[in-house]
Design an enzyme around this catalytic site. Structure first.
Site, PDB file in Angstrom:
ATOM      1  N   ASP A  77       1.137  -1.294  -0.016  1.00  0.00           N
ATOM      2  CA  ASP A  77      -0.172   0.169   0.372  1.00  0.00           C
ATOM      3  C   ASP A  77       0.753   0.880   0.124  1.00  0.00           C
ATOM      4  O   ASP A  77       2.181   1.355   0.068  1.00  0.00           O
ATOM      5  CB  ASP A  77      -0.761  -0.030   1.606  1.00  0.00           C
ATOM      6  CG  ASP A  77      -0.078  -0.474   2.768  1.00  0.00           C
ATOM      7  OD1 ASP A  77       0.918   0.059   2.495  1.00  0.00           O
ATOM      8  OD2 ASP A  77      -0.687  -1.035   2.982  1.00  0.00           O
ATOM      9  N   ASP A  79       1.186   4.917   1.501  1.00  0.00           N
ATOM     10  CA  ASP A  79       0.945   6.611   2.492  1.00  0.00           C
ATOM     11  C   ASP A  79       1.642   7.786   2.063  1.00  0.00           C
ATOM     12  O   ASP A  79       2.588   7.491   1.469  1.00  0.00           O
ATOM     13  CB  ASP A  79       1.408   5.136   4.097  1.00  0.00           C
ATOM     14  CG  ASP A  79       0.328   4.161   3.749  1.00  0.00           C
ATOM     15  OD1 ASP A  79      -0.753   4.156   4.600  1.00  0.00           O
ATOM     16  OD2 ASP A  79       1.721   3.811   4.982  1.00  0.00           O
ATOM     17  N   ASP A 158       9.491   5.534  13.739  1.00  0.00           N
ATOM     18  CA  ASP A 158       9.593   3.726  14.613  1.00  0.00           C
ATOM     19  C   ASP A 158      11.405   3.799  14.442  1.00  0.00           C
ATOM     20  O   ASP A 158      12.089   3.867  14.783  1.00  0.00           O
ATOM     21  CB  ASP A 158       9.161   2.621  14.643  1.00  0.00           C
ATOM     22  CG  ASP A 158       8.548   2.326  13.041  1.00  0.00           C
ATOM     23  OD1 ASP A 158       9.246   3.322  11.789  1.00  0.00           O
ATOM     24  OD2 ASP A 158       7.733   1.466  12.921  1.00  0.00           O
TER      25      ASP A 158
END
Length: 456
Positions: A77, A79, A158
């Site tokens: 996907d 983002d 992260d």
């Protein structure tokens, strides 16, 4: 003299101790030095980026999709990150909706396709309003809607390999710190202090293991060393969220390698406590072989484009404690059928306190288990009823899985394999023969009653 000494001390502190700055530098990689190309980007993601930029906002592809494109992989996907607030994004796209309370995100939908748009995150700050940001006593971020700059957003990502940003405006790629070098060297490195980042969101420990398994990366020691110690923090995460995260870990086509890393970093115990206990107590290696074979089969189906269901996966993951509990009850004198049913209910009730398994999966999971009790009972009528059950195929595959892990079932799997290929007459003969071979249970004879006397 005192002022001179104080000045020298301050100068020394500024020179040698790390200082908190208002901004950080992102490395800018020009078009001819990276692999990301518009032809490999989803056209709907590009549409979102262009609309944001035409409205005067910044817009970047961010995170895993950029990472995968740079590695030559096909992203699952796409983002987008922007300096527009969620409300501003919502106004730009009528085909969008706001989701989330902990993090406010906009989903822009194009048919079944969803482009996730997030606003640049700002730095965590104890002085922020509780309506914008809130942390638990353990450091878990309960609410985080503090917005910031692109640089601050990169600092909040992260791992370094996920702090990557691509814009079609000038075709450049921006990377945080050692992100590009870590990609090249196949190293997973957390951004910031590991303990602080894991306490903010314990799911980052699961993501570290998932990315390492998926990408074939090594986990940098500073990033990985604290995971076994801090793994119990996962009990602070919503059980529904953990269900989704475990599915991402074990149903992505790299389930076996992920599972092995989960065990290495002590993530199985907080997520699947009953399974962990059964594996730890086992001495013959059957349960280890069973779960690993289930994941091998799952990976194979996913990589061949075949459907898989969480019901079967969780049926396999929870089979060891269900079997242990049932056998313990049987040894204590409970009849077989009630013992198994009680064991199923007990283990599932215990498990959903850690991971919330939705009923649409827990019900078929139990049916797969229950059919394991019915598969050996092969009278003509019962065999036909079992074969026509909606979960028969999954239960049959589960039986073969048990056998492939080393369980002795008296060649039951082969019998059901043959049964499915035969015509009704031969099926009836097979079932009759199988029923006649089963030892019959002796019925307890009741003592005769004297009909002429009162039963009192």
């Amino acid at each position: 003299m005192r002022d001179h000494v104080q000045t020298m001390v301050v100068d020394w502190i500024k020179r040698w101790l790390p200082q908190k700055t208002n901004s950080i530098e992102l490395n800018t990689i020009p078009r001819d030095e990276h692999r990301v190309s518009r032809k490999d980007i989803n056209h709907t993601a590009l549409k979102v980026l262009y609309r944001l930029q035409n409205a005067g906002y910044e817009g970047y592809l961010v995170g895993g999709c950029v990472r995968d494109l740079q590695l030559g992989l096909k992203p699952k996907d796409f983002d987008v990150a922007t300096d527009a607030t969620p409300e501003q994004v919502r106004k730009l796209f009528s085909n969008s909706r706001l989701i989330g309370r902990r993090f406010r995100i906009v989903h822009v939908t194009f048919g079944r396709e969803i482009i996730e748009v997030t606003t640049f995150r700002g730095r965590t700050d104890d002085n922020n309003d509780n309506h914008l940001q809130k942390q638990s006593d353990e450091g878990l971020l309960l609410r985080d809607n503090v917005y910031g700059s692109l640089e601050e957003d990169a600092e909040r990502r992260d791992f370094t390999v996920n702090a990557l940003y691509y814009t079609p405006k000038d075709f450049t790629l921006k990377a945080y710190g050692s992100g590009m070098n870590d990609l090249e060297n196949k190293v997973l490195r957390i951004i910031g202090d590991p303990e602080t980042r894991y306490r903010e969101d314990p799911v980052r420990m699961m993501r570290a293991v998932r990315f390492a398994a998926k990408l074939g990366f090594s986990i940098e020691p500073r990033t990985g060393d604290l995971i076994p110690e801090l793994a119990p923090l996962l009990s602070n995460v919503a059980a529904a969220r953990l269900f989704d995260e475990v599915i991402k870990m074990l149903m992505s086509g790299h389930g076996l390698s992920t599972w092995r890393l989960m065990r290495e970093y002590n993530l199985v115990e907080p997520l699947l406590p009953a399974t962990h206990a059964a594996l730890k107590a086992s001495t013959d290696g059957y349960y280890d072989a069973f779960i690993e074979q289930a994941l091998v089969n799952t990976d194979d189906r996913i990589n061949r484009g075949k459907p898989v269901t969480p019901a079967f996966l969780y049926a396999a993951l929870l089979w060891p404690p269900v079997r242990e509990e049932a056998e313990h009850s049987i040894n204590m004198g409970t009849p077989e059928q009630p013992a198994w049913l009680q064991a199923m209910g007990k283990i599932v009730a215990h498990q959903i306190s850690s991971i919330a398994i939705p009923k649409r999966f827990s019900i078929p999971m139990k049916e797969i288990w229950e059919l394991q009790l019915r598969l050996p009972k092969r009278t003509p009528k019962r065999a036909e009823q079992v074969a026509s059950h909606p979960r028969f195929r999954a239960a049959y595959d589960f039986l073969l899985l048990r056998e492939s892990a080393g369980e002795k079932t008296g060649n039951l799997g082969q019998w059901w394999t043959d049964y499915q290929t035969e015509n009704p007459d031969i099926r009836r003969d097979m079932a009759s023969e199988a029923a006649s071979d089963r030892p019959r249970r002796r019925r307890r004879r009741r003592p005769p009653q004297n009909r002429g006397e009162s039963a009192s």
